[in-house]
Design an enzyme around this catalytic site. Sequence first.
Site: not given
Length: 258
Positions: A109, A112, A132
């Site tokens: 994240g 991201e 992930e």
Amino acid sequence: NTEADAILVERDGRVAILRLNRPKALNALNNSVMRAMAAAIAALDTDTGVGVIVITGSDKAFAAGADIKEMADRSAVEMAMSDWFSGWDAVARCRTPLIAAVSGFALGGGCELAMMCDIIIASETAKFGQPEIKLGVIPGMGGSQRLTRAIGKYKAMDLILTGRLIDAGEADRVGLVSRVVQQARFWDDVMTTARMIAGFGKPSVIAAKETANRALEVSLAEGLLFERRVFHALFATEDQKEGMNAFVAKRPAEFRHR
Ligand code: CAA
């Protein structure tokens, strides 16, 4: 820490700085951070006194990903019903330019979140990755889509399927970052860039961001038409008259909308 101090909001003239503030958890992105970030961005985006928003972390970590401890025991129904991560859409919706200032880890994240920004300035210490797969899941804050668009299928698959981390040099070579700066000059470079963009007329800055982002959504013909229309429309702004007249008069432009 609590929602109130999950991020620190600082101001430097027309530049707002949002600093992720969970240093002990390497700025893992939990729901408190997400809500605080969404609220701060919504408020700053409509503040005409803000020209650029910088999102940053600590020297060691921009963000080491979504908070694994917060997610570990959730069921699929809980994740779906709460639409986990959807609060981050507020960042991607922001019209004001966002600069991600990345030092240290930008993983999962964190990577991201950086990719939701318009410019990514990396310190030479930065490390990027989408690990992930090692947790039995996949990127869930846009990585499978934004990374593939940013660096192409084969580079993106390499990162998403192996979960390996890349350093700032490799991130620069594959086009994941805008530039890499030595750690000692990193913050100066971020702020110089932010102040420069914040000094331009905001109508044209918003138009530039919106138009460049269309390139990722529509065909070339539609994108070119959109660009032409926006370009013509900017001639209705005082900032266009000021910018061009200042050039002709050989003086610095004094943009009104900044
Ligand atoms: N979630 C929750 N806590 C995290 C975290 C995360 N993503 N990353 C680090 N932390 C915590 C650690 O648990 C540790 O806490 P304790 O001190 O309580 O044990 C603390 O931060 C410091 O971390 P480490 O001791 O692991 O530090 P390190 O320097 O040895 O390693 C690291 C650094 C390689 C970044 C390692 O922390 C790591 O691998 N983190 C997880 C990275 C990851 O898998 N990210 C993806 C998360 S899932 C996701 O993001 C889904 C999505 O698409 C949005």
